[in-house]
Design a protein around this motif. Sequence first.
Motif, PDB file in Angstrom:
ATOM      1  N   PRO A  14      12.807  10.445 -12.617  1.00 28.99           N
ATOM      2  CA  PRO A  14      14.022  10.425 -13.099  1.00 28.99           C
ATOM      3  C   PRO A  14      13.969  10.942 -14.463  1.00 28.99           C
ATOM      4  N   LEU A  15      15.221  11.334 -14.910  1.00 27.70           N
ATOM      5  CA  LEU A  15      15.183  11.715 -16.483  1.00 27.70           C
ATOM      6  C   LEU A  15      15.326  10.504 -17.279  1.00 27.70           C
ATOM      7  N   GLY A  16      14.821  10.973 -18.263  1.00 26.61           N
ATOM      8  CA  GLY A  16      14.758   9.609 -19.343  1.00 26.61           C
ATOM      9  C   GLY A  16      16.125   9.212 -19.875  1.00 26.61           C
ATOM     10  N   THR A  17      16.148   8.229 -20.971  1.00 29.55           N
ATOM     11  CA  THR A  17      17.571   7.745 -21.609  1.00 29.55           C
ATOM     12  C   THR A  17      17.528   8.888 -22.673  1.00 29.55           C
ATOM     13  N   ARG A  18      19.088   9.337 -22.616  1.00 27.53           N
ATOM     14  CA  ARG A  18      19.405  10.609 -23.454  1.00 27.53           C
ATOM     15  C   ARG A  18      20.035  10.039 -24.858  1.00 27.53           C
ATOM     16  N   VAL A  19      19.878  10.556 -25.725  1.00 27.01           N
ATOM     17  CA  VAL A  19      20.392  10.599 -27.055  1.00 27.01           C
ATOM     18  C   VAL A  19      21.475  11.532 -27.397  1.00 27.01           C
ATOM     19  N   GLU A  20      22.612  11.468 -27.764  1.00 31.38           N
ATOM     20  CA  GLU A  20      23.673  12.403 -27.940  1.00 31.38           C
ATOM     21  C   GLU A  20      23.855  12.644 -29.474  1.00 31.38           C
ATOM     22  N   TYR A  21      23.920  14.045 -30.052  1.00 31.89           N
ATOM     23  CA  TYR A  21      24.497  14.447 -31.146  1.00 31.89           C
ATOM     24  C   TYR A  21      25.643  15.289 -31.087  1.00 31.89           C
ATOM     25  N   ILE A  65      32.641  23.399 -21.930  1.00 33.72           N
ATOM     26  CA  ILE A  65      31.582  24.001 -21.082  1.00 33.72           C
ATOM     27  C   ILE A  65      30.396  22.894 -21.071  1.00 33.72           C
ATOM     28  N   VAL A  66      30.134  22.196 -19.893  1.00 30.90           N
ATOM     29  CA  VAL A  66      29.283  21.327 -19.615  1.00 30.90           C
ATOM     30  C   VAL A  66      28.190  21.901 -18.964  1.00 30.90           C
ATOM     31  N   SER A  67      26.990  21.643 -19.461  1.00 29.14           N
ATOM     32  CA  SER A  67      25.838  22.174 -18.763  1.00 29.14           C
ATOM     33  C   SER A  67      25.065  20.996 -18.135  1.00 29.14           C
ATOM     34  N   GLU A  68      24.267  21.312 -17.027  1.00 26.58           N
ATOM     35  CA  GLU A  68      23.381  20.323 -16.288  1.00 26.58           C
ATOM     36  C   GLU A  68      22.273  20.157 -17.311  1.00 26.58           C
ATOM     37  N   PRO A  69      21.592  18.939 -17.284  1.00 29.52           N
ATOM     38  CA  PRO A  69      20.203  18.942 -18.268  1.00 29.52           C
ATOM     39  C   PRO A  69      19.203  19.889 -17.987  1.00 29.52           C
ATOM     40  N   ASP A  70      19.529  21.225 -17.845  1.00 29.10           N
ATOM     41  CA  ASP A  70      18.321  21.997 -17.384  1.00 29.10           C
ATOM     42  C   ASP A  70      17.681  22.629 -18.661  1.00 29.10           C
ATOM     43  N   THR A  73      11.033  17.619 -21.802  1.00 28.62           N
ATOM     44  CA  THR A  73      12.340  17.576 -22.498  1.00 28.62           C
ATOM     45  C   THR A  73      13.230  18.044 -21.565  1.00 28.62           C
ATOM     46  N   ALA A  74      14.559  16.984 -21.436  1.00 26.80           N
ATOM     47  CA  ALA A  74      15.651  17.713 -20.773  1.00 26.80           C
ATOM     48  C   ALA A  74      16.870  17.834 -21.765  1.00 26.80           C
ATOM     49  N   ILE A  75      17.517  18.685 -21.706  1.00 33.36           N
ATOM     50  CA  ILE A  75      18.819  18.805 -22.715  1.00 33.36           C
ATOM     51  C   ILE A  75      19.854  19.486 -21.859  1.00 33.36           C
ATOM     52  N   GLY A  76      20.841  18.665 -22.182  1.00 33.26           N
ATOM     53  CA  GLY A  76      22.217  19.039 -21.506  1.00 33.26           C
ATOM     54  C   GLY A  76      23.170  19.222 -22.820  1.00 33.26           C
ATOM     55  N   LEU A  77      24.156  20.362 -22.735  1.00 35.46           N
ATOM     56  CA  LEU A  77      24.984  20.621 -23.831  1.00 35.46           C
ATOM     57  C   LEU A  77      26.535  20.501 -23.186  1.00 35.46           C
ATOM     58  N   GLU A  78      27.401  19.999 -24.163  1.00 36.20           N
ATOM     59  CA  GLU A  78      28.725  20.136 -23.851  1.00 36.20           C
ATOM     60  C   GLU A  78      29.223  21.213 -25.239  1.00 36.20           C
ATOM     61  N   VAL A  79      29.570  22.320 -24.776  1.00 36.03           N
ATOM     62  CA  VAL A  79      29.930  23.371 -25.833  1.00 36.03           C
ATOM     63  C   VAL A  79      31.485  23.270 -25.737  1.00 36.03           C
ATOM     64  N   ALA A 100      26.445   2.761 -30.244  1.00 34.02           N
ATOM     65  CA  ALA A 100      25.861   2.825 -28.924  1.00 34.02           C
ATOM     66  C   ALA A 100      26.895   3.995 -28.256  1.00 34.02           C
ATOM     67  N   LYS A 101      26.251   4.706 -27.063  1.00 36.30           N
ATOM     68  CA  LYS A 101      26.941   5.622 -26.428  1.00 36.30           C
ATOM     69  C   LYS A 101      28.385   5.009 -25.962  1.00 36.30           C
ATOM     70  N   GLU A 102      29.309   5.687 -26.069  1.00 34.66           N
ATOM     71  CA  GLU A 102      30.613   5.222 -25.428  1.00 34.66           C
ATOM     72  C   GLU A 102      30.606   5.580 -24.081  1.00 34.66           C
ATOM     73  N   VAL A 115      24.790  17.690 -28.168  1.00 35.16           N
ATOM     74  CA  VAL A 115      23.478  18.012 -27.335  1.00 35.16           C
ATOM     75  C   VAL A 115      23.017  16.798 -27.089  1.00 35.16           C
ATOM     76  N   ASN A 116      22.501  16.565 -25.695  1.00 33.95           N
ATOM     77  CA  ASN A 116      22.240  15.344 -25.038  1.00 33.95           C
ATOM     78  C   ASN A 116      20.862  15.598 -24.896  1.00 33.95           C
ATOM     79  N   VAL A 117      19.782  14.951 -25.516  1.00 27.50           N
ATOM     80  CA  VAL A 117      18.319  15.180 -25.239  1.00 27.50           C
ATOM     81  C   VAL A 117      17.748  13.953 -24.757  1.00 27.50           C
ATOM     82  N   SER A 118      16.838  14.113 -23.722  1.00 28.67           N
ATOM     83  CA  SER A 118      15.763  13.110 -23.445  1.00 28.67           C
ATOM     84  C   SER A 118      14.497  13.264 -23.211  1.00 28.67           C
ATOM     85  N   LEU A 119      13.564  12.735 -22.920  1.00 24.01           N
ATOM     86  CA  LEU A 119      12.368  13.089 -22.700  1.00 24.01           C
ATOM     87  C   LEU A 119      11.626  12.189 -21.487  1.00 24.01           C
TER      88      LEU A 119
END
Length: 485
Positions: free
Chosen positions: A217-224, A164-169, A11-17, A273-275, A206-210
């Motif tokens: 490469p990272l998978g396609t992400r879905v954003e909440y 605050i934008v994180s890398e997908p770490d 799992t890779a998750i990146g956050l925009e807080v 669809a993601k903008e 929250v951006n999540v990909s598997l």
Amino acid sequence: MVPRTDMDFETAIGLEVHVQLRTKSKAFSRSRCSFGEEPNRATDPVVLGLPGALPVLNGEAIRQIVRAGMLFDCTIAELCHWDRKNYFYPDSPKNYQITQQEKPICRGGAVEIELPGPARNVQGAHRKVRLNRIHLEEDVGKLSHGGSRSLVDFNRAGVPLAEIVSEPDLQGAEEVAAFLNAIRTYLSYAAISDCDMEKGQMRCDVNVSLKPKGDGPLGTRVEYKNLNSISGVRNAICHEIDRQSRILSAGGKISQETRRWDAKGNTSEGMRAKEMAHDYCYFPEPDIPPLRLSESELRPIRESLPERPFDRQRRFQESYGLPYTLTSVLCPSRPLADFFEAAAAGGADPKSVANLIANDLLREMALAGEEDFRIRPEELGELAKAIGAGRVPKQRAQDALAEAYRKRTGLSEFLENLPAPEDREDGAGQLKELCQRAIGACPKAVAEFRAGKSSAINAIKGFAMKESRGKVDPALLDKILRELL
Ligand code: ADP
Ligand code: MG
């Protein structure tokens, strides 16, 4: 195709807080930042986007976001500017949001997090989560929908936000919770933001990909978007990991989209669809000139920063010799850590001070539901010293602390009525002198004692007893005499 299981994915998750910066007025106007006020009172022509009203950068918001960048080791841009993010929605009267797309004020950096899991309670395993950027933007108004009407309140519009934008770490829900907790602790330590999620001062996307385990490469992400509680974030992530792994295991594909989290139903639904950036037609904000920050402006800001909470925690372990478990109770709260240091400054045993705070004082505060310490740190330090010097049994000291807290009396009277330490020290000095005199006066008994006749000590004791007219403690007398002999 062999079906995959959950265990086959990473799992890779990146956050925009988004956190609300602590300032008196809004990001680009004099309108006040307030909470809980009657709707649409904290506005002005700039916030409402009235014709001819021009935005002006709030220096305090700049200072605060630079401080946030410094706390997380970001590179502060020498030159940055603002952009317009264009979209039409009733929460924004201007039909655009002022944000930073091209040249944010802070780049890079990292947030230290405490890793979840059993290691935490022993010595605390930490790691760094890389940041991509932190930029300054304005909040929008708040919509409430009811029946056939929707209402808008612009009190929150224009409030300064740090994004605050994180890398997908991040690798899972618990790590994300640790990341949010670290941000909250750091920013409230430095009074940059109160990060009160209940007041909407901290929200995140929250951006999540598997992806299959291993390189690649990272998978396609879905954003909440706009999750506003840690439990909401946790649940949405667990749900999304589960959802994606089912789709991927069945040989399906993830579509890049924004989904809505339904906390009540513990489920989600696709929204759109993601903008993409081009959907917003970003262009440089023409009403706010680019900002240039010089070293002479940055220096005083850097000097205004407190010690970082995790650094402080390490220092508490090293210089006070406190165990990790105690430091992780004391350090996340700045007032509590300050209280400890003030209490330990008088020379009491730090661990005893820390235990009185962590066990006794915090329990009383929790029972009373209060943040107020009610006890002066110096008094608590004196109490710890009195325990250490044997002037008061530990249990009685703890009871006295609890009572002083409940009755708001402080501890000074209790401390004054304890046997004074001076008396005891003087007493010990006098007793030693008396013993030396007795030794000098009984050379024969001394020689016999040293030659192995242990009962000879009684003659020396008898002399000392007579000299003091029976006032000395025989056990103490015996101890000191034997030490001297
Ligand atoms: P946007 O602004 O369009 O949402 P960004 O590229 O700025 O996109 O990234 C937003 C967030 O999404 C960042 O926190 C980033 O770490 C995260 N992210 C990007 N790609 C992925 C991915 N494949 N998996 C998980 N998170 C991702
Ligand atoms: Mg985004």
